[in-house]
Design a protein around this motif. Structure first.
Motif, PDB file in Angstrom:
ATOM      1  N   LYS A  50      22.778 -35.644 -88.246  1.00 13.02           N
ATOM      2  CA  LYS A  50      22.084 -35.772 -86.968  1.00 13.02           C
ATOM      3  C   LYS A  50      22.696 -34.893 -85.885  1.00 13.02           C
ATOM      4  O   LYS A  50      22.071 -34.639 -84.848  1.00 13.02           O
ATOM      5  N   LEU A  51      23.918 -34.415 -86.119  1.00 12.52           N
ATOM      6  CA  LEU A  51      24.542 -33.503 -85.156  1.00 12.52           C
ATOM      7  C   LEU A  51      23.972 -32.097 -85.255  1.00 12.52           C
ATOM      8  O   LEU A  51      24.108 -31.296 -84.324  1.00 12.52           O
ATOM      9  N   MET A  52      23.344 -31.781 -86.384  1.00 13.95           N
ATOM     10  CA  MET A  52      22.814 -30.433 -86.571  1.00 13.95           C
ATOM     11  C   MET A  52      21.682 -30.148 -85.599  1.00 13.95           C
ATOM     12  O   MET A  52      20.933 -31.040 -85.208  1.00 13.95           O
ATOM     13  N   LYS A  53      21.555 -28.892 -85.224  1.00 16.34           N
ATOM     14  CA  LYS A  53      20.456 -28.471 -84.361  1.00 16.34           C
ATOM     15  C   LYS A  53      19.130 -28.608 -85.105  1.00 16.34           C
ATOM     16  O   LYS A  53      19.079 -28.457 -86.332  1.00 16.34           O
ATOM     17  N   SER A  54      18.071 -28.849 -84.369  1.00 25.76           N
ATOM     18  CA  SER A  54      16.772 -29.063 -85.002  1.00 25.76           C
ATOM     19  C   SER A  54      16.241 -27.807 -85.691  1.00 25.76           C
ATOM     20  O   SER A  54      15.393 -27.896 -86.579  1.00 25.76           O
ATOM     21  N   ASP A  55      16.738 -26.624 -85.285  1.00 27.25           N
ATOM     22  CA  ASP A  55      16.288 -25.379 -85.917  1.00 27.25           C
ATOM     23  C   ASP A  55      17.303 -24.850 -86.929  1.00 27.25           C
ATOM     24  O   ASP A  55      17.213 -23.707 -87.373  1.00 27.25           O
ATOM     25  N   ALA A  56      18.279 -25.686 -87.304  1.00 30.34           N
ATOM     26  CA  ALA A  56      19.312 -25.273 -88.255  1.00 30.34           C
ATOM     27  C   ALA A  56      18.876 -25.599 -89.681  1.00 30.34           C
ATOM     28  O   ALA A  56      17.984 -26.424 -89.918  1.00 30.34           O
ATOM     29  N   VAL A  57      19.507 -24.942 -90.651  1.00 32.94           N
ATOM     30  CA  VAL A  57      19.227 -25.211 -92.064  1.00 32.94           C
ATOM     31  C   VAL A  57      20.538 -25.508 -92.776  1.00 32.94           C
ATOM     32  O   VAL A  57      21.614 -25.066 -92.360  1.00 32.94           O
TER      33      VAL A  57
END
Length: 328
Positions: A230-237
């Protein structure tokens, strides 16, 4: 009188040159079919072999080792990972364990970059369109992906494979960041142009791509758990070519379906071949069948390592790639 040859049991079909060389050197029992041994078949193999040559698909736990014959002295694993083998129990029973490190570094790093490219540039979506005959010609806004150059890649696990991924990512113009159990020497960091993050949470929150390259150990189980995902950016993979257990697959699936993570490229899965069926439904996910080491050269070199470990043991010396619990 010639010395009696070691009895070696191989649990899976191996490349032909490897099987042939094994037969030349040892008294070998090969597989006629390419499927994992059942638990009873593994138990039988452990009871009759001096040396067992298993693969990642064979779970050799304490209970199974308890059924091993006294003649079993070496488990020469065909593969670098040994999380499927109870190394501590084997050691207690006087059984050595060896593996095949180093030979798959470049192959696995190549696959990590292939997955990054496939997800970021939406290659499978374009391939599916062509295979279905749905392409109607070039359009300015069709299948727009992202540019790799300038993106930040966060490498989780900066061993040999992680460093090989770093070199490839840098060649694509990506900014290399990493988290590792131990920080690299300053000279290595300089050569890789890599930024170290002591806090995995802080790194994950800032990266465009997360590449999982750490081994499976008790401390790395679900290292990428729901909270951390959930810490990842929404546009990250996220890309995983190491071990499936490092990522909470169910949490990842939920977030991908909800659009909270842009995409994922997976070559390994938490439950082996039992892939979460919901992952198969997602167009922003690239799924591969554990192909990271699947090159002719790599698989033969793995076999050569196995041969060397067994032959060195037969000659009365410690196998060069012996694994001990303190290494895990």
């Amino acid at each position: 009188m010639p010395r009696e040859r070691l009895s070696v049991v191989v649990t899976r079909r191996l490349p032909e040159p490897v099987e042939t060389r094994l037969c030349e050197l040892f008294d070998v029992k090969l597989r006629d079919e390419d499927r994992p041994m059942s638990r009873s078949e593994l138990a039988q193999a452990l009871q009759e072999a001096d040396v067992l040559v298993p693969t990642v698909t064979d779970t050799i736990d304490a209970a199974l080792l308890g059924q091993a014959g006294e003649q079993l002295k070496l488990i020469a694993n065909y593969g670098a990972g040994v999380d499927h083998i109870d190394v501590a129990t084997a050691r207690e029973r006087g059984v050595l364990v060896s593996n095949t490190p180093g030979v798959l570094t470049d192959d696995t790093a190549d696959m990590a970059m292939a997955l990054i490219m496939a997800v970021v540039r939406r290659v499978p979506e374009g391939l599916a369109m062509m295979q279905k005959g749905e392409w109607e010609g070039w359009a300015p806004t069709a299948l727009m992906g992202g540019r790799l150059a300038g993106r930040r890649i966060g490498i989780l696990g900066m061993g040999g494979i992680g460093q090989a991924v770093a070199r490839r990512a840098a060649a694509f113009g990506m900014q290399v960041h990493y988290h590792n159990r131990r920080r690299l020497h300053a000279e290595s960091e300089k050569q890789l142009e890599a930024t170290y993050w002591e806090s995995l949470d802080q790194m994950v929150a800032r990266m465009d791509v997360i590449s999982v390259n750490c081994p499976s150990t008790p401390s790395t189980f679900h290292l990428m758990n729901a909270r951390r995902l959930k810490l990842m950016k929404s546009d990250a993979v996220l890309v995983n070519t190491s071990r499936g257990e490092v990522v909470d697959e169910n949490a990842l699936t939920r977030m991908l379906r909800a659009g909270e993570i842009a995409g994922a490229g997976l070559d390994v899965y938490e439950n082996g071949s039992a892939v979460n069926p919901r992952l198969r439904e997602l167009s922003n996910v690239v799924l591969l069948p554990h192909m990271g080491s699947a090159t002719v050269e790599g698989r033969i070199e793995m076999g050569e390592k196995v041969l060397l470990n067994i032959k060195t043991f037969e000659d009365g010396h410690r196998p060069p790639d012996q694994v001990v619990p303190s290494m895990l």
